[in-house]
Design an enzyme around this catalytic site. Structure first.
Site, mmCIF file in Angstrom:
data_model
loop_
_atom_site.group_PDB
_atom_site.id
_atom_site.type_symbol
_atom_site.label_atom_id
_atom_site.label_comp_id
_atom_site.label_asym_id
_atom_site.label_seq_id
_atom_site.Cartn_x
_atom_site.Cartn_y
_atom_site.Cartn_z
ATOM 1 N N LYS A 20 27.629 59.069 31.458
ATOM 2 C CA LYS A 20 28.904 58.885 30.752
ATOM 3 C C LYS A 20 29.316 60.190 30.061
ATOM 4 C CE LYS A 20 28.740 54.054 30.689
ATOM 5 N NZ LYS A 20 29.346 53.418 31.843
ATOM 6 N N HIS A 77 36.236 47.045 27.458
ATOM 7 C CA HIS A 77 35.111 46.339 28.069
ATOM 8 C C HIS A 77 35.616 45.118 28.822
ATOM 9 C CE1 HIS A 77 31.138 43.947 27.546
ATOM 10 N NE2 HIS A 77 31.155 44.597 28.682
#
Ligand code: NAI
Length: 425
Positions: A112, A155
């Site tokens: 990430k 999310h």
């Protein structure tokens, strides 16, 4: 309705999103892409190499083809989405025009960080940069960029083109514009946006972790995983924790637990029985065997005596005394109390601003039965004092797991309930 009225949120600050980028074309990247394509948003997907790019395109096209086969839309619509609105590439520079970029690469901090370092170089000024991480710290991810104010968590839930929940995760430096854009996106995609703060698992997965843990404790002490699933389904959930594990893939939790142990997790560990499955490649539905056995083509599993024998074996090896099997009522008292207690801690810490945010997350993303209101509302309806009494009773056996949330103790002491914290709904 109240969940989209976040204190301090100014919907007018939302940025106009005309083009979007998605990093990764796996389970989530392809689902997020589809969700945006169905909303008419052009999407550029970036994969790490040509082979994965081909898989990413195949993942997207498979769902589009299924839609045609089922008569949801015609071939022309499918072709417009697949060929005009959707592009796949291995070149991050192709994202330079995107107003919003959502990362759905591997759940690994180093990956990430690498992606966001690159995004900082290629994304245009003002672009909103989001991560779909399930658990990781968005502050650390944002710190890889020169513009942490533009970074937030978005999310999604699997399958992302179907599931209604979008947790909008606000990091320390996330700007009001980025937050408002997250909520505007949820609306545009036909999803329910819920604001969450940064912690391990945000609102939903953090609470999930607790009820999976209590289920594991019950199994370890002698209650059948099948009895737990049955009690949970009879209560109103679409499936029990072991059925859910089989559906999601038992490898996901296995890897998350390994990460926690590597990070120094020291508490009671009762997941040996699920580790046993994962170690043998029994990941659930996708491998035909997990907590249940799935005969060819079946989606509903049958009970596996070998699994039950393995659980007994593990219990013996760990020297854990077998307790009498719990009744459905006793199972649910523990399952719900674990959820409610963690939900209260999530509110206490400001991860969720109100109990209603917890309820909506659990309703829209985790199959909480609507007529029970969500765990916090359910606690109010049952009586918060009764829930606290349950927690204290369970704490006599396992004080580490069952630390009552201070918020619950305070509310009970004042004769109030969770709803009193929801403000004007
Ligand atoms: P996946 O393994 O199916 O897909 C990840 C994809 O990212 C792979 O296709 C991989 O080639 C690609 N990728 C990896 N590094 C890359 C890079 N540097 N540049 C471009 N592409 C790269 O994983 P999945 O399940 O889609 O998960 C993705 C993220 O979504 C993770 O952070 C995960 O925690 C999160 N998530 C997963 C959910 C699930 O149910 N699977 C639910 C919600 C969030």
């Amino acid at each position: 309705r109240a969940v989209s009225k976040v204190p301090g949120l100014d919907a007018g600050k939302a940025k106009d999103i005309r083009t979007a980028g998605v990093i990764g074309g796996g389970t989530m990247g392809s689902g997020i892409t589809l969700s945006m394509l169905f909303a008419g948003l052009p999407v550029t997907m970036v994969e790490r190499n040509e082979e994965q790019a081909a898989r990413g395109r195949a993942n997207v096209e498979k769902v589009l083809d299924d839609g045609v086969a089922r008569g949801k839309y015609d071939q022309a619509y499918r072709d417009k989405l697949a060929n005009e609105l959707y592009t796949i590439t291995t070149d991050f520079n192709a994202l330079s025009d995107c107003d919003l970029i959502i990362e759905a690469a591997f759940e690994d901090m180093e990956v990430k960080k690498g992606v966001f370092t690159t995004l900082d170089k290629v994304a245009k000024p003002g672009a909103i940069l989001a991560s779909n991480t399930s658990y990781l710290d968005i502050n650390q991810i944002a710190a890889m960029t020169s513009r942490p104010e533009s970074v937030l968590g978005l999310h999604f839930f699997s399958p992302a083109h179907i599931m209604k929940l979008l947790e909008i995760v606000v990091a320390d430096k996330t700007s009001p514009e980025a937050l408002a854009t997250g909520f505007a996106l949820a609306k545009r995609l036909g999803k329910t946006g819920a604001r969450a703060g940064v912690c391990d698992g945000f609102i939903g997965n953090r609470i999930l972790e607790r009820y999976l843990r209590i289920a594991a404790h019950m199994v370890e002490e002698g209650t059948s995983p099948y009895a737990i699933d049955k009690a949970v389904v009879d209560f109103g959930y679409p499936m029990g924790p072991h059925q859910m594990g089989d559906l999601a893939g038992l490898d996901i939790g296995f890897m998350a637990r390994k990460r926690r142990i590597a990070e120094g997790y020291k508490g009671r560990y009762a997941f040996d029985y699920l580790d046993w499955l994962a170690e043998q490649g029994r990941f659930g539905q996708k491998t035909g065997r997990g907590c249940y056995i799935y005969p060819a083509g079946a989606r509903k599993g049958i009970e596996d005596p070998e699994f039950l024998a393995a659980i007994d074996d593990i219990r013996r090896k760990k020297g854990i005394a077998q307790k009498p099997e719990l009744s459905a009522d006793e199972i649910m008292r523990r399952y719900m109390a674990a959820m409610i207690n963690e939900g209260a801690k999530v509110v206490e810490e400001g991860i969720a601003l109100r109990p209603l945010d917890v309820d909506v997350v659990m309703l829209a993303g985790y199959g909480s039965p609507r007529y029970r209101g969500g765990p916090m509302k359910y606690a109010d309806m049952r009586g918060l004092d009764k829930v606290l009494a349950d927690i204290r009773e369970f704490a006599e056996d396992d004080p580490d797991f069952w630390k009552p949330a201070k918020l619950i103790e305070d509310l009970v002491a004042k004769g109030q309930n969770f709803s009193s914290l929801n403000g004007a709904e």
